[in-house]
Design a protein around this motif. Structure first.
Motif, PDB file in Angstrom:
ATOM      1  N   TYR A   2       0.836  -1.204   0.000  1.00  0.00           N
ATOM      2  CA  TYR A   2       0.000   0.000   0.000  1.00  0.00           C
ATOM      3  C   TYR A   2       0.873   1.257   0.000  1.00  0.00           C
ATOM      4  O   TYR A   2       0.588   2.211  -0.725  1.00  0.00           O
ATOM      5  N   ALA A   3       1.945   1.238   0.779  1.00  0.00           N
ATOM      6  CA  ALA A   3       2.857   2.386   0.802  1.00  0.00           C
ATOM      7  C   ALA A   3       3.507   2.585  -0.566  1.00  0.00           C
ATOM      8  O   ALA A   3       3.681   3.722  -1.027  1.00  0.00           O
ATOM      9  N   THR A   4       3.850   1.499  -1.225  1.00  0.00           N
ATOM     10  CA  THR A   4       4.433   1.581  -2.564  1.00  0.00           C
ATOM     11  C   THR A   4       3.415   2.139  -3.557  1.00  0.00           C
ATOM     12  O   THR A   4       3.752   2.964  -4.419  1.00  0.00           O
ATOM     13  N   ALA A   5       2.161   1.699  -3.443  1.00  0.00           N
ATOM     14  CA  ALA A   5       1.107   2.202  -4.328  1.00  0.00           C
ATOM     15  C   ALA A   5       0.838   3.678  -4.066  1.00  0.00           C
ATOM     16  O   ALA A   5       0.574   4.445  -5.003  1.00  0.00           O
ATOM     17  N   LEU A   6       0.894   4.094  -2.802  1.00  0.00           N
ATOM     18  CA  LEU A   6       0.727   5.520  -2.480  1.00  0.00           C
ATOM     19  C   LEU A   6       1.842   6.356  -3.103  1.00  0.00           C
ATOM     20  O   LEU A   6       1.596   7.448  -3.626  1.00  0.00           O
ATOM     21  N   ALA A   7       3.059   5.831  -3.055  1.00  0.00           N
ATOM     22  CA  ALA A   7       4.192   6.552  -3.636  1.00  0.00           C
ATOM     23  C   ALA A   7       4.047   6.694  -5.149  1.00  0.00           C
ATOM     24  O   ALA A   7       4.498   7.682  -5.734  1.00  0.00           O
ATOM     25  N   ALA A   8       3.401   5.713  -5.775  1.00  0.00           N
ATOM     26  CA  ALA A   8       3.186   5.762  -7.217  1.00  0.00           C
ATOM     27  C   ALA A   8       1.904   6.524  -7.579  1.00  0.00           C
ATOM     28  O   ALA A   8       1.552   6.616  -8.753  1.00  0.00           O
ATOM     29  N   SER A   9       1.212   7.043  -6.574  1.00  0.00           N
ATOM     30  CA  SER A   9      -0.064   7.761  -6.747  1.00  0.00           C
ATOM     31  C   SER A   9      -1.122   6.903  -7.428  1.00  0.00           C
ATOM     32  O   SER A   9      -1.923   7.386  -8.221  1.00  0.00           O
ATOM     33  N   LEU A  44      -7.614 -11.597   9.558  1.00  0.00           N
ATOM     34  CA  LEU A  44      -6.761 -12.193   8.535  1.00  0.00           C
ATOM     35  C   LEU A  44      -7.403 -12.074   7.155  1.00  0.00           C
ATOM     36  O   LEU A  44      -6.731 -11.747   6.172  1.00  0.00           O
ATOM     37  N   ALA A  45      -8.706 -12.307   7.073  1.00  0.00           N
ATOM     38  CA  ALA A  45      -9.403 -12.211   5.786  1.00  0.00           C
ATOM     39  C   ALA A  45      -9.349 -10.788   5.242  1.00  0.00           C
ATOM     40  O   ALA A  45      -9.095 -10.579   4.043  1.00  0.00           O
ATOM     41  N   VAL A  46      -9.561  -9.801   6.100  1.00  0.00           N
ATOM     42  CA  VAL A  46      -9.526  -8.405   5.655  1.00  0.00           C
ATOM     43  C   VAL A  46      -8.097  -8.001   5.274  1.00  0.00           C
ATOM     44  O   VAL A  46      -7.890  -7.289   4.290  1.00  0.00           O
ATOM     45  N   ALA A  47      -7.105  -8.477   6.027  1.00  0.00           N
ATOM     46  CA  ALA A  47      -5.710  -8.165   5.704  1.00  0.00           C
ATOM     47  C   ALA A  47      -5.312  -8.755   4.356  1.00  0.00           C
ATOM     48  O   ALA A  47      -4.628  -8.103   3.557  1.00  0.00           O
ATOM     49  N   LYS A  48      -5.758  -9.971   4.080  1.00  0.00           N
ATOM     50  CA  LYS A  48      -5.458 -10.590   2.780  1.00  0.00           C
ATOM     51  C   LYS A  48      -6.150  -9.842   1.650  1.00  0.00           C
ATOM     52  O   LYS A  48      -5.576  -9.663   0.568  1.00  0.00           O
ATOM     53  N   ALA A  49      -7.385  -9.402   1.891  1.00  0.00           N
ATOM     54  CA  ALA A  49      -8.100  -8.635   0.864  1.00  0.00           C
ATOM     55  C   ALA A  49      -7.411  -7.293   0.613  1.00  0.00           C
ATOM     56  O   ALA A  49      -7.302  -6.847  -0.536  1.00  0.00           O
ATOM     57  N   ALA A  50      -6.941  -6.657   1.672  1.00  0.00           N
ATOM     58  CA  ALA A  50      -6.215  -5.388   1.517  1.00  0.00           C
ATOM     59  C   ALA A  50      -4.916  -5.597   0.741  1.00  0.00           C
ATOM     60  O   ALA A  50      -4.555  -4.790  -0.116  1.00  0.00           O
ATOM     61  N   HIS A  51      -4.230  -6.695   1.031  1.00  0.00           N
ATOM     62  CA  HIS A  51      -2.997  -6.989   0.294  1.00  0.00           C
ATOM     63  C   HIS A  51      -3.304  -7.240  -1.179  1.00  0.00           C
ATOM     64  O   HIS A  51      -2.575  -6.777  -2.069  1.00  0.00           O
ATOM     65  N   ASN A  52      -4.386  -7.944  -1.448  1.00  0.00           N
ATOM     66  CA  ASN A  52      -4.778  -8.207  -2.829  1.00  0.00           C
ATOM     67  C   ASN A  52      -5.070  -6.900  -3.564  1.00  0.00           C
ATOM     68  O   ASN A  52      -4.661  -6.723  -4.716  1.00  0.00           O
ATOM     69  N   GLN A  53      -5.764  -5.972  -2.896  1.00  0.00           N
ATOM     70  CA  GLN A  53      -6.029  -4.676  -3.510  1.00  0.00           C
ATOM     71  C   GLN A  53      -4.743  -3.905  -3.772  1.00  0.00           C
ATOM     72  O   GLN A  53      -4.598  -3.263  -4.815  1.00  0.00           O
ATOM     73  N   ALA A  54      -3.811  -3.950  -2.830  1.00  0.00           N
ATOM     74  CA  ALA A  54      -2.543  -3.232  -3.003  1.00  0.00           C
ATOM     75  C   ALA A  54      -1.743  -3.812  -4.166  1.00  0.00           C
ATOM     76  O   ALA A  54      -1.148  -3.061  -4.954  1.00  0.00           O
ATOM     77  N   VAL A  55      -1.737  -5.129  -4.292  1.00  0.00           N
ATOM     78  CA  VAL A  55      -1.027  -5.776  -5.400  1.00  0.00           C
ATOM     79  C   VAL A  55      -1.684  -5.397  -6.729  1.00  0.00           C
ATOM     80  O   VAL A  55      -0.993  -5.098  -7.716  1.00  0.00           O
ATOM     81  N   ASN A  56      -3.010  -5.386  -6.765  1.00  0.00           N
ATOM     82  CA  ASN A  56      -3.703  -5.001  -7.995  1.00  0.00           C
ATOM     83  C   ASN A  56      -3.448  -3.538  -8.346  1.00  0.00           C
ATOM     84  O   ASN A  56      -3.334  -3.186  -9.523  1.00  0.00           O
ATOM     85  N   ALA A  57      -3.350  -2.673  -7.336  1.00  0.00           N
ATOM     86  CA  ALA A  57      -3.042  -1.269  -7.594  1.00  0.00           C
ATOM     87  C   ALA A  57      -1.645  -1.121  -8.186  1.00  0.00           C
ATOM     88  O   ALA A  57      -1.423  -0.301  -9.089  1.00  0.00           O
ATOM     89  N   LEU A  58      -0.700  -1.920  -7.688  1.00  0.00           N
ATOM     90  CA  LEU A  58       0.653  -1.868  -8.245  1.00  0.00           C
ATOM     91  C   LEU A  58       0.678  -2.394  -9.681  1.00  0.00           C
ATOM     92  O   LEU A  58       1.413  -1.868 -10.524  1.00  0.00           O
ATOM     93  N   SER A  59      -0.122  -3.397  -9.966  1.00  0.00           N
ATOM     94  CA  SER A  59      -0.220  -3.901 -11.338  1.00  0.00           C
ATOM     95  C   SER A  59      -0.810  -2.838 -12.253  1.00  0.00           C
ATOM     96  O   SER A  59      -0.374  -2.670 -13.395  1.00  0.00           O
ATOM     97  N   GLN A  60      -1.809  -2.136 -11.749  1.00  0.00           N
ATOM     98  CA  GLN A  60      -2.416  -1.064 -12.519  1.00  0.00           C
ATOM     99  C   GLN A  60      -1.415   0.060 -12.767  1.00  0.00           C
ATOM    100  O   GLN A  60      -1.355   0.620 -13.861  1.00  0.00           O
ATOM    101  N   ALA A  61      -0.609   0.368 -11.761  1.00  0.00           N
ATOM    102  CA  ALA A  61       0.394   1.416 -11.917  1.00  0.00           C
ATOM    103  C   ALA A  61       1.439   1.033 -12.953  1.00  0.00           C
ATOM    104  O   ALA A  61       1.946   1.893 -13.686  1.00  0.00           O
ATOM    105  N   ALA A  62       1.741  -0.254 -13.023  1.00  0.00           N
ATOM    106  CA  ALA A  62       2.758  -0.714 -13.974  1.00  0.00           C
ATOM    107  C   ALA A  62       2.314  -0.525 -15.418  1.00  0.00           C
ATOM    108  O   ALA A  62       3.137  -0.232 -16.294  1.00  0.00           O
ATOM    109  N   VAL A  63       1.027  -0.693 -15.698  1.00  0.00           N
ATOM    110  CA  VAL A  63       0.559  -0.567 -17.072  1.00  0.00           C
ATOM    111  C   VAL A  63      -0.005   0.822 -17.381  1.00  0.00           C
ATOM    112  O   VAL A  63      -0.305   1.123 -18.530  1.00  0.00           O
ATOM    113  N   ALA A  64      -0.132   1.671 -16.375  1.00  0.00           N
ATOM    114  CA  ALA A  64      -0.724   2.997 -16.601  1.00  0.00           C
ATOM    115  C   ALA A  64       0.162   3.884 -17.472  1.00  0.00           C
ATOM    116  O   ALA A  64      -0.340   4.744 -18.182  1.00  0.00           O
ATOM    117  N   GLY A  65       1.453   3.672 -17.423  1.00  0.00           N
ATOM    118  CA  GLY A  65       2.360   4.487 -18.227  1.00  0.00           C
ATOM    119  C   GLY A  65       2.236   4.257 -19.705  1.00  0.00           C
ATOM    120  O   GLY A  65       2.505   5.144 -20.511  1.00  0.00           O
TER     121      GLY A  65
END
Length: 106
Positions: free
Chosen positions: A46-53, A79-100
């Motif tokens: 999440y911190a990495t995704a925040l840095a990438a806006s 644990l379920a909510v933490a895993k879901a939050a991690h999944n969202q953060a990973v998807n946000a980073l994937s989105q950031a990778a292709v946004a350029g």
């Protein structure tokens, strides 16, 4: 030939042992708390995704909710909510990778 066989068997032996403790084991602290591993991964990504806006709207709220559930004693839900939050953060980073590269192609 012996060197190749020995190398292959060594790699196989190490890879067979890699799944012994499972994915929730934290090698740095020796802890096997799955919530701690999941929430740390979620916060880091999440911190990495925040840095990438490119952080998603609800990820921060989910991390806070996971902490709240953990302190109240509902470990399974936390644990379920933490895993879901991690999944969202990973998807946000994937989105950031292709946004350029998004946009019209001429």
């Amino acid at each position: 030939m012996k060197k190749l066989l020995l190398t292959t068997l060594t790699v196989f032996a190490f890879s067979a042992q890699a799944d012994y403790l499972g994915g929730a084991h934290n090698w740095n602290t020796g802890s096997s708390d799955p919530f701690k591993a999941a929430i740390t991964a979620a916060e880091t990504d999440y911190a990495t995704a925040l840095a990438a806006s490119m952080a998603w709207r609800d990820t921060g709220k989910m991390i806070k909710e996971a902490h709240k559930l953990q302190t109240s004693g509902d470990t399974a839900a936390a644990l379920a909510v933490a895993k879901a939050a991690h999944n969202q953060a990973v998807n946000a980073l994937s989105q950031a990778a292709v946004a350029g590269s998004a946009g019209p192609r001429f």
